[in-house]
Design a protein around this motif. Structure first.
Motif, PDB file in Angstrom:
ATOM      1  N   LYS A   1       0.828  -1.203   0.000  1.00 58.66           N
ATOM      2  CA  LYS A   1       0.000   0.000   0.000  1.00 58.66           C
ATOM      3  C   LYS A   1       0.865   1.256   0.000  1.00 58.66           C
ATOM      4  O   LYS A   1       0.575   2.234  -0.712  1.00 58.66           O
ATOM      5  N   ALA A   2       1.936   1.227   0.764  1.00 58.90           N
ATOM      6  CA  ALA A   2       2.848   2.368   0.816  1.00 58.90           C
ATOM      7  C   ALA A   2       3.480   2.639  -0.549  1.00 58.90           C
ATOM      8  O   ALA A   2       3.636   3.801  -0.956  1.00 58.90           O
ATOM      9  N   GLU A   3       3.801   1.580  -1.261  1.00 63.50           N
ATOM     10  CA  GLU A   3       4.386   1.738  -2.594  1.00 63.50           C
ATOM     11  C   GLU A   3       3.361   2.262  -3.595  1.00 63.50           C
ATOM     12  O   GLU A   3       3.647   3.151  -4.394  1.00 63.50           O
TER      13      GLU A   3
ATOM     14  N   TRP B   1       4.002   6.668  -0.339  1.00 59.68           N
ATOM     15  CA  TRP B   1       4.201   7.254   0.984  1.00 59.68           C
ATOM     16  C   TRP B   1       5.643   7.687   1.209  1.00 59.68           C
ATOM     17  O   TRP B   1       5.916   8.523   2.063  1.00 59.68           O
ATOM     18  N   ARG B   2       6.557   7.106   0.468  1.00 59.52           N
ATOM     19  CA  ARG B   2       7.977   7.426   0.651  1.00 59.52           C
ATOM     20  C   ARG B   2       8.236   8.924   0.568  1.00 59.52           C
ATOM     21  O   ARG B   2       9.117   9.454   1.254  1.00 59.52           O
TER      22      ARG B   2
ATOM     23  N   GLY C   1       6.918  12.175   9.658  1.00 60.50           N
ATOM     24  CA  GLY C   1       5.794  12.096  10.579  1.00 60.50           C
ATOM     25  C   GLY C   1       4.505  11.676   9.903  1.00 60.50           C
ATOM     26  O   GLY C   1       3.749  10.841  10.416  1.00 60.50           O
ATOM     27  N   GLU C   2       4.243  12.242   8.717  1.00 56.49           N
ATOM     28  CA  GLU C   2       3.045  11.871   7.963  1.00 56.49           C
ATOM     29  C   GLU C   2       3.116  10.412   7.531  1.00 56.49           C
ATOM     30  O   GLU C   2       2.122   9.667   7.594  1.00 56.49           O
ATOM     31  N   ARG C   3       4.288  10.003   7.092  1.00 56.60           N
ATOM     32  CA  ARG C   3       4.491   8.625   6.633  1.00 56.60           C
ATOM     33  C   ARG C   3       4.288   7.640   7.786  1.00 56.60           C
ATOM     34  O   ARG C   3       3.632   6.596   7.637  1.00 56.60           O
TER      35      ARG C   3
ATOM     36  N   ILE D   1       9.039   0.717   9.756  1.00 55.35           N
ATOM     37  CA  ILE D   1       8.588   0.595   8.371  1.00 55.35           C
ATOM     38  C   ILE D   1       8.697   1.940   7.671  1.00 55.35           C
ATOM     39  O   ILE D   1       9.112   2.038   6.509  1.00 55.35           O
ATOM     40  N   SER D   2       8.343   3.005   8.372  1.00 54.09           N
ATOM     41  CA  SER D   2       8.427   4.347   7.798  1.00 54.09           C
ATOM     42  C   SER D   2       9.857   4.679   7.372  1.00 54.09           C
ATOM     43  O   SER D   2      10.099   5.140   6.249  1.00 54.09           O
TER      44      SER D   2
END
Length: 309
Positions: free
Chosen positions: A43-45, A49-50, A55-57, A103-104
Motif C-alpha cells: 500500500k505504501a508503494e 508514501w515514501r 511524521g506523515e508517513r 517501516i516508515s
C-alpha cells in the motif's frame, strides 16, 4: 505550524548507519506477521508514501496497525541470545511505535523490494544503544528516556520537550528492572546481568529529563505534529514513564494513538482521545515527553538503483 515558535536547534550531525547483520535467531522466532508486513509495504508503494515527511508517513503506517491485539513481552524470545524482534500480529505500546517508525524509515532508507530483515534493521537502529545489537541483553535500551537520548545523540531524533512552553525538569530514581528482575526472562535466566543493569538504571536516572506537566498539555497540543513519539510520565518516583504512543492530528487537536492494555478499550491498538484529555484522565499520569524522529541516512543502494536504471 506553532512548532516553528520553539526555536529548535539545527539538527545534530547524523551518525552513519551500522552495517546490517543477519538475525542471531531464526527469522520465524524474531519476526511475526509477514502477511501484514507485505500488505502495508504494498500500500505504501502504491500510494507513494515514501515522499511524505517522516511524521506523515509514520502515521499512515500506524493507522494500518489500528486494531492489532495488545500482547506483553513480545521481545522476550530466548533465554540468552538477544536479537531485534518485530511482531505485527500483536504489540504493546512501545513496539507499536517502533513498528510504525521502522517501516516508515525503511521506505526512505533503501529502495524496494523490502523483506522482514529490512524492517528488523530499522528496529535495531532505534532500540539498541548506538544502533547495534551485540547479542547481549544489555545492548537493548530498556528505558524510553535512554532511547530518546541515544537517538538524539546520533542525530536520529530531537527531544523537543524542553522547548515546549511550561516544560519542567524532573528526576526519578529508577530501580524497576533490578528490583523486579524475576519478571524479565533474560534476567531470570542470567542473574549476572542484574548488577550491570543496576549501573545502567543509575545512568538513566541521571539523564536530563524534562516533561510537560499535565496542566500544561492542552496548551502544548499546538506544538505537536503527526508521528511525534509521546511518552506519558508517571508520578511514581521509581520511574520516568509508564506508557508511550504517537501523536495524530485530527480536527486541529493532537490525538493519542497507542496500544492499550485497557479491557474497556479492547486491549488493542487504537486512536484514543486528544492527548491532554488522555493524560488528565488518570491521577497516575504526571505529563508528557515528546520526541520527534528523523529519517536515517539513506542507503548507498539508492545510487545503485539509479545506476541500474
Amino acid at each position: 505550524m506553532a512548532i516553528a515558535l520553539l526555536g529548535l536547534d539545527a539538527a545534530q550531525a547524523q551518525k552513519p548507519i551500522p552495517p546490517a547483520v543477519p538475525p542471531r535467531l531464526p527469522l520465524t522466532t524474531v519476526f511475526q506477521g509477514d502477511a501484514k508486513f507485505y500488505a502495508v509495504v504494498a500500500k505504501a508503494e502504491r500510494e507513494n508514501w515514501r515522499n511524505l515527511p517522516i511524521g506523515e508517513r509514520t502515521i499512515r503506517i500506524a493507522r494500518e496497525l489500528v486494531g492489532t491485539p495488545y500482547i506483553n513481552y513480545s521481545l522476550e524470545v530466548d533465554d540468552r541470545i538477544e536479537s531485534p524482534v518485530a511482531n505485527l500480529k500483536g504489540m504493546d505500546c512501545w513496539t507499536y511505535y517502533e513498528n510504525a517508525l521502522a517501516i516508515s524509515r525503511m521506505l526512505k532508507y533503501k529502495p524496494a523490494p523490502y523483506k522482514p530483515q529490512d524492517m528488523l534493521q530499522m528496529v535495531e537502529i532505534e532500540r539498541y544503544r548506538n544502533g547495534v545489537c551485540t547479542g547481549n541483553y544489555l545492548s537493548r535500551m530498556h528505558h524510553l528516556e535512554e532511547v530518546f537520548y541515544d537517538n538524539q545523540r546520533r542525530g536520529y531524533a530531537t527531544n523537543i520537550t524542553s522547548r515546549i512552553p511550561g516544560a519542567q525538569k524532573i528526576h526519578r530514581e529508577i530501580h524497576e528492572m533490578t528490583v523486579q528482575w524475576k519478571a524479565y526472562r533474560y534476567l531470570r535466566s542470567d542473574p549476572s546481568l542484574i548488577e550491570p543493569m543496576g549501573r545502567i538504571e543509575a545512568q538513566v536516572s541521571n539523564l536530563p529529563v524534562y516533561h510537560v506537566p499535565k496542566s500544561k498539555v492542552r496548551d502544548a497540543e499546538k506544538y505537536l505534529q503527526n508521528g511525534d513519539i509521546c511518552a506519558i510520565t508517571s508520578n511514581d518516583p521509581t520511574g520516568y514513564t509508564s506508557h508511550v504512543g504517537m501523536i495524530v492530528r485530527l480536527n486541529d487537536r493532537a490525538y493519542f494513538t497507542h496500544a492499550t492494555s485497557d479491557r474497556d478499550k479492547g486491549r488493542m491498538v487504537i486512536i484514543d482521545r486528544p492527548i491532554s484529555d488522555y493524560v488528565n484522565g488518570a491521577s497516575k499520569h504526571a505529563g508528557i515527553i515528546v520526541c520527534r524522529p528523523n529519517d536515517v541516512p539513506a542507503s548507498p543502494l539508492w545510487q545503485n538503483n539509479v545506476a541500474r536504471q
